[in-house]
Design a protein around this motif. Structure first.
Motif, PDB file in Angstrom:
ATOM      1  N   ILE A  11      11.208   8.753  43.422  1.00  0.00           N
ATOM      2  CA  ILE A  11      10.400   8.483  42.239  1.00  0.00           C
ATOM      3  C   ILE A  11       9.286   7.516  42.620  1.00  0.00           C
ATOM      4  CG2 ILE A  11      12.112   6.736  41.555  1.00  0.00           C
ATOM      5  CD1 ILE A  11       9.873   8.628  39.067  1.00  0.00           C
ATOM      6  N   ASN A  12       8.067   7.863  42.283  1.00  0.00           N
ATOM      7  CA  ASN A  12       6.921   6.991  42.506  1.00  0.00           C
ATOM      8  C   ASN A  12       6.165   6.857  41.195  1.00  0.00           C
ATOM      9  OD1 ASN A  12       4.697   5.575  43.363  1.00  0.00           O
ATOM     10  ND2 ASN A  12       3.875   7.192  44.665  1.00  0.00           N
ATOM     11  N   TYR A  13       6.181   5.663  40.620  1.00  0.00           N
ATOM     12  CA  TYR A  13       5.451   5.398  39.381  1.00  0.00           C
ATOM     13  C   TYR A  13       3.993   5.056  39.637  1.00  0.00           C
ATOM     14  CZ  TYR A  13       9.926   5.206  36.892  1.00  0.00           C
ATOM     15  OH  TYR A  13      11.146   5.519  36.348  1.00  0.00           O
ATOM     16  N   ASN A  14       3.603   4.985  40.915  1.00  0.00           N
ATOM     17  CA  ASN A  14       2.225   4.668  41.290  1.00  0.00           C
ATOM     18  C   ASN A  14       1.618   5.782  42.127  1.00  0.00           C
ATOM     19  OD1 ASN A  14       1.695   1.861  40.251  1.00  0.00           O
ATOM     20  ND2 ASN A  14       3.601   1.507  41.385  1.00  0.00           N
ATOM     21  N   HIS A  15       2.004   7.010  41.823  1.00  0.00           N
ATOM     22  CA  HIS A  15       1.465   8.186  42.510  1.00  0.00           C
ATOM     23  C   HIS A  15      -0.054   8.228  42.312  1.00  0.00           C
ATOM     24  CE1 HIS A  15       1.475  12.273  44.068  1.00  0.00           C
ATOM     25  NE2 HIS A  15       0.828  12.689  42.977  1.00  0.00           N
ATOM     26  N   ILE A  16      -0.794   8.353  43.414  1.00  0.00           N
ATOM     27  CA  ILE A  16      -2.246   8.222  43.399  1.00  0.00           C
ATOM     28  C   ILE A  16      -2.894   9.549  43.001  1.00  0.00           C
ATOM     29  CG2 ILE A  16      -4.287   7.700  44.779  1.00  0.00           C
ATOM     30  CD1 ILE A  16      -2.388   6.047  46.612  1.00  0.00           C
ATOM     31  N   VAL A  17      -3.788   9.497  42.019  1.00  0.00           N
ATOM     32  CA  VAL A  17      -4.463  10.704  41.566  1.00  0.00           C
ATOM     33  C   VAL A  17      -5.874  10.764  42.133  1.00  0.00           C
ATOM     34  CG1 VAL A  17      -3.107  10.496  39.438  1.00  0.00           C
ATOM     35  CG2 VAL A  17      -5.516   9.860  39.409  1.00  0.00           C
ATOM     36  N   GLU A  18      -6.467  11.948  42.041  1.00  0.00           N
ATOM     37  CA  GLU A  18      -7.834  12.158  42.514  1.00  0.00           C
ATOM     38  C   GLU A  18      -8.844  11.621  41.491  1.00  0.00           C
ATOM     39  OE1 GLU A  18      -9.108  13.791  45.472  1.00  0.00           O
ATOM     40  OE2 GLU A  18      -7.051  13.359  46.096  1.00  0.00           O
ATOM     41  N   ARG A  19     -10.024  11.319  41.975  1.00  0.00           N
ATOM     42  CA  ARG A  19     -11.133  10.926  41.109  1.00  0.00           C
ATOM     43  C   ARG A  19     -12.256  11.947  41.248  1.00  0.00           C
ATOM     44  NH1 ARG A  19     -11.108   4.348  42.003  1.00  0.00           N
ATOM     45  NH2 ARG A  19      -8.841   4.165  42.142  1.00  0.00           N
ATOM     46  N   PRO A  20     -12.797  12.417  40.155  1.00  0.00           N
ATOM     47  CA  PRO A  20     -12.614  12.011  38.766  1.00  0.00           C
ATOM     48  C   PRO A  20     -11.179  12.248  38.269  1.00  0.00           C
ATOM     49  CG  PRO A  20     -14.555  13.435  39.011  1.00  0.00           C
ATOM     50  CD  PRO A  20     -13.800  13.524  40.278  1.00  0.00           C
ATOM     51  N   THR A  21     -10.755  11.366  37.369  1.00  0.00           N
ATOM     52  CA  THR A  21      -9.383  11.393  36.862  1.00  0.00           C
ATOM     53  C   THR A  21      -9.268  12.374  35.696  1.00  0.00           C
ATOM     54  OG1 THR A  21      -9.982   9.422  35.579  1.00  0.00           O
ATOM     55  CG2 THR A  21      -8.755   9.077  37.640  1.00  0.00           C
ATOM     56  N   ILE A  22      -9.520  13.636  36.011  1.00  0.00           N
ATOM     57  CA  ILE A  22      -9.434  14.711  35.028  1.00  0.00           C
ATOM     58  C   ILE A  22      -8.628  15.851  35.641  1.00  0.00           C
ATOM     59  CG2 ILE A  22     -11.543  14.102  33.776  1.00  0.00           C
ATOM     60  CD1 ILE A  22     -13.047  16.192  35.399  1.00  0.00           C
ATOM     61  N   SER A  23      -8.387  16.884  34.853  1.00  0.00           N
ATOM     62  CA  SER A  23      -7.433  17.912  35.252  1.00  0.00           C
ATOM     63  C   SER A  23      -7.900  18.770  36.426  1.00  0.00           C
ATOM     64  CB  SER A  23      -7.120  18.812  34.052  1.00  0.00           C
ATOM     65  OG  SER A  23      -6.410  18.108  33.069  1.00  0.00           O
ATOM     66  N   GLY A  24      -9.129  19.261  36.389  1.00  0.00           N
ATOM     67  CA  GLY A  24      -9.595  20.184  37.420  1.00  0.00           C
ATOM     68  C   GLY A  24      -9.401  19.675  38.837  1.00  0.00           C
ATOM     69  N   PRO A  25      -9.928  18.485  39.164  1.00  0.00           N
ATOM     70  CA  PRO A  25      -9.765  17.972  40.523  1.00  0.00           C
ATOM     71  C   PRO A  25      -8.309  17.763  40.919  1.00  0.00           C
ATOM     72  CG  PRO A  25     -11.483  16.775  39.356  1.00  0.00           C
ATOM     73  CD  PRO A  25     -10.806  17.630  38.340  1.00  0.00           C
ATOM     74  N   ASN A  26      -7.489  17.316  39.971  1.00  0.00           N
ATOM     75  CA  ASN A  26      -6.127  16.941  40.323  1.00  0.00           C
ATOM     76  C   ASN A  26      -5.189  18.124  40.476  1.00  0.00           C
ATOM     77  OD1 ASN A  26      -5.570  13.855  40.494  1.00  0.00           O
ATOM     78  ND2 ASN A  26      -7.169  14.122  38.950  1.00  0.00           N
ATOM     79  N   PRO A  72      19.653  17.451  46.402  1.00  0.00           N
ATOM     80  CA  PRO A  72      20.846  16.715  46.853  1.00  0.00           C
ATOM     81  C   PRO A  72      21.059  16.731  48.351  1.00  0.00           C
ATOM     82  CG  PRO A  72      21.479  18.792  45.830  1.00  0.00           C
ATOM     83  CD  PRO A  72      20.006  18.625  45.583  1.00  0.00           C
ATOM     84  N   ASN A  73      20.321  17.570  49.081  1.00  0.00           N
ATOM     85  CA  ASN A  73      20.523  17.693  50.527  1.00  0.00           C
ATOM     86  C   ASN A  73      19.438  17.014  51.349  1.00  0.00           C
ATOM     87  OD1 ASN A  73      22.790  19.502  50.072  1.00  0.00           O
ATOM     88  ND2 ASN A  73      21.268  21.062  49.556  1.00  0.00           N
ATOM     89  N   LEU A  74      18.466  16.405  50.677  1.00  0.00           N
ATOM     90  CA  LEU A  74      17.327  15.837  51.382  1.00  0.00           C
ATOM     91  C   LEU A  74      17.244  14.329  51.203  1.00  0.00           C
ATOM     92  CD1 LEU A  74      14.498  18.371  50.418  1.00  0.00           C
ATOM     93  CD2 LEU A  74      15.792  18.307  52.559  1.00  0.00           C
ATOM     94  N   LYS A  75      16.584  13.697  52.164  1.00  0.00           N
ATOM     95  CA  LYS A  75      16.161  12.310  52.024  1.00  0.00           C
ATOM     96  C   LYS A  75      14.640  12.292  52.053  1.00  0.00           C
ATOM     97  CE  LYS A  75      20.285  10.186  54.014  1.00  0.00           C
ATOM     98  NZ  LYS A  75      20.763   9.730  52.705  1.00  0.00           N
ATOM     99  N   PHE A  76      14.058  11.381  51.272  1.00  0.00           N
ATOM    100  CA  PHE A  76      12.612  11.340  51.143  1.00  0.00           C
ATOM    101  C   PHE A  76      12.054  10.015  51.669  1.00  0.00           C
ATOM    102  CE2 PHE A  76      14.194  14.126  47.755  1.00  0.00           C
ATOM    103  CZ  PHE A  76      13.485  15.282  48.039  1.00  0.00           C
ATOM    104  N   LYS A  77      10.755  10.000  51.914  1.00  0.00           N
ATOM    105  CA  LYS A  77      10.080   8.808  52.438  1.00  0.00           C
ATOM    106  C   LYS A  77       9.810   7.845  51.289  1.00  0.00           C
ATOM    107  CE  LYS A  77       8.004  11.630  56.076  1.00  0.00           C
ATOM    108  NZ  LYS A  77       6.776  12.237  56.641  1.00  0.00           N
ATOM    109  N   THR A  78      10.830   7.107  50.912  1.00  0.00           N
ATOM    110  CA  THR A  78      10.783   6.294  49.694  1.00  0.00           C
ATOM    111  C   THR A  78       9.791   5.138  49.773  1.00  0.00           C
ATOM    112  OG1 THR A  78      12.689   5.052  50.529  1.00  0.00           O
ATOM    113  CG2 THR A  78      13.138   6.874  49.020  1.00  0.00           C
ATOM    114  N   SER A  79       9.444   4.698  50.961  1.00  0.00           N
ATOM    115  CA  SER A  79       8.508   3.573  51.082  1.00  0.00           C
ATOM    116  C   SER A  79       7.053   4.031  51.097  1.00  0.00           C
ATOM    117  CB  SER A  79       8.807   2.776  52.353  1.00  0.00           C
ATOM    118  OG  SER A  79       8.649   3.597  53.501  1.00  0.00           O
ATOM    119  N   TYR A  80       6.829   5.320  51.114  1.00  0.00           N
ATOM    120  CA  TYR A  80       5.473   5.864  51.198  1.00  0.00           C
ATOM    121  C   TYR A  80       4.895   6.039  49.796  1.00  0.00           C
ATOM    122  CZ  TYR A  80       1.769   9.294  52.089  1.00  0.00           C
ATOM    123  OH  TYR A  80       0.576   9.962  52.143  1.00  0.00           O
ATOM    124  N   ILE A  81       3.642   5.612  49.615  1.00  0.00           N
ATOM    125  CA  ILE A  81       2.962   5.788  48.339  1.00  0.00           C
ATOM    126  C   ILE A  81       2.261   7.143  48.351  1.00  0.00           C
ATOM    127  CG2 ILE A  81       1.257   4.875  46.726  1.00  0.00           C
ATOM    128  CD1 ILE A  81       3.741   3.135  47.091  1.00  0.00           C
TER     129      ILE A  81
END
Length: 299
Positions: free
Chosen positions: A68-83, A257-266
């Motif tokens: 879980i990342n609550y600070n997932h970085i979005v694209e700019r412009p911060t609108i739907s098309g680019p992201n 349930p079978n994977l580990k993720f890079k939890t320290s990576y933003i």
């Protein structure tokens, strides 16, 4: 071998024409039957995801099997098309050139969606793109085997997704809920907005029901990765202030349930497609040359 090394080393400054001259792919037979459900929630502000407003997603977020990342970085412009373009192509906005919501002057033909590469490498896989916001299917996911182009609401998105998963009609599925963003524009992107929070609760319930189906499929021996992401956050009645952290950060959830993720990576939007390809075992040399993201799966 030399070609593969070239792919890895040149992503930062290579010309797209050079990437087009790189072809070929490999398939990991131990992964290619893995399944993907990628869920997009338009306009999800990170601090509104809570035990009260989204009980299922909250409980999923604290599972030992979840990134879980609550600070997932979005694209700019911060609108739907680019992201949505970055999420589905694995590239940043300066490559796919989607800077607006009308997709004018884009370069998606040069930086296509994951469905393009899947169709090339493993055309037997069943792919679906089921969205409320139709420009996604009109411009980005044009290579999906099944894509809804007519306007449908979030309930219809859920119903179609439920039917396809139940009937084993999709191996790689992307769905997008749009009504949270509409509620944010009309009533405010805020945990103090009853309309916004109630819309999130409704979507949370849809997602819980789809996860229950995935869990059933896992018991039958299928290996699914469950991904939830948003295109941007919001503040007030808008998401146009790209320097606002309530807008330029959002939520990403990965669960298996079978994977580990890079939890320290933003994480950022372009990481999602790369993670999906890692999970299903497709190494496409052209994609690897063009991509900006990394896989979030820990080796």
């Amino acid at each position: 071998f030399l070609l593969l090394v070239f792919n890895i080393s040149c992503n930062e400054d290579i010309k797209v024409s050079d990437c087009e001259n790189i072809s070929g792919f490999t398939i990991d037979k131990n992964k290619i039957n893995n399944k993907v459900l990628l869920i997009g929630i338009d306009g999800l502000r990170s601090d509104v995801l809570s035990k009260e407003n989204s009980p299922f997603l909250y409980n999923l977020s604290i599972s030992n099997f979840t990134y879980i990342n609550y600070n997932h970085i979005v694209e700019r412009p911060t609108i739907s098309g680019p992201n949505w373009s970055s999420i589905l192509t694995g590239t940043k906005v300066d490559k796919h050139n989607v800077f607006n919501n009308d997709f004018s002057d884009n370069s998606l033909i040069l930086y296509p969606s994951i469905f393009h590469y899947i169709e090339k490498a493993a055309p037997y896989l069943k792919t679906s793109s089921i969205v409320n916001w139709t420009p996604i299917n009109e411009h980005i996911t044009i290579d999906a085997d099944y894509r809804e182009i007519k306007e449908i609401n979030d309930l219809e998105v859920y119903n179609i997704a439920q039917e396809k998963i139940t009937s084993s009609l999709s191996d790689i599925m992307f769905i997008q809920f749009d009504e949270l963003d509409i509620a944010g524009h009309n009533f405010g992107f805020s945990k103090n907005s009853n309309e916004y929070c109630n819309t999130l609760k409704k979507i949370d319930n849809y997602i819980q029901n789809l996860y229950t189906l995935i869990e059933y499929k896992r018991k039958l021996g299928e290996n699914w990765i469950f991904i939830v992401v948003s295109d941007h956050g919001g503040d007030g009645n808008s998401h146009s202030e790209s320097e606002n952290p309530h807008i330029n950060r959002t939520v990403l959830i990965l669960e298996n349930p079978n994977l580990k993720f890079k939890t320290s990576y933003i994480s950022s939007q372009s990481d999602i497609s790369t993670t999906i390809f890692d999970f299903i075992g497709i190494e496409d040399n052209s994609f690897n040359c063009k991509k900006d993201g990394i896989s979030l799966i820990k080796k």
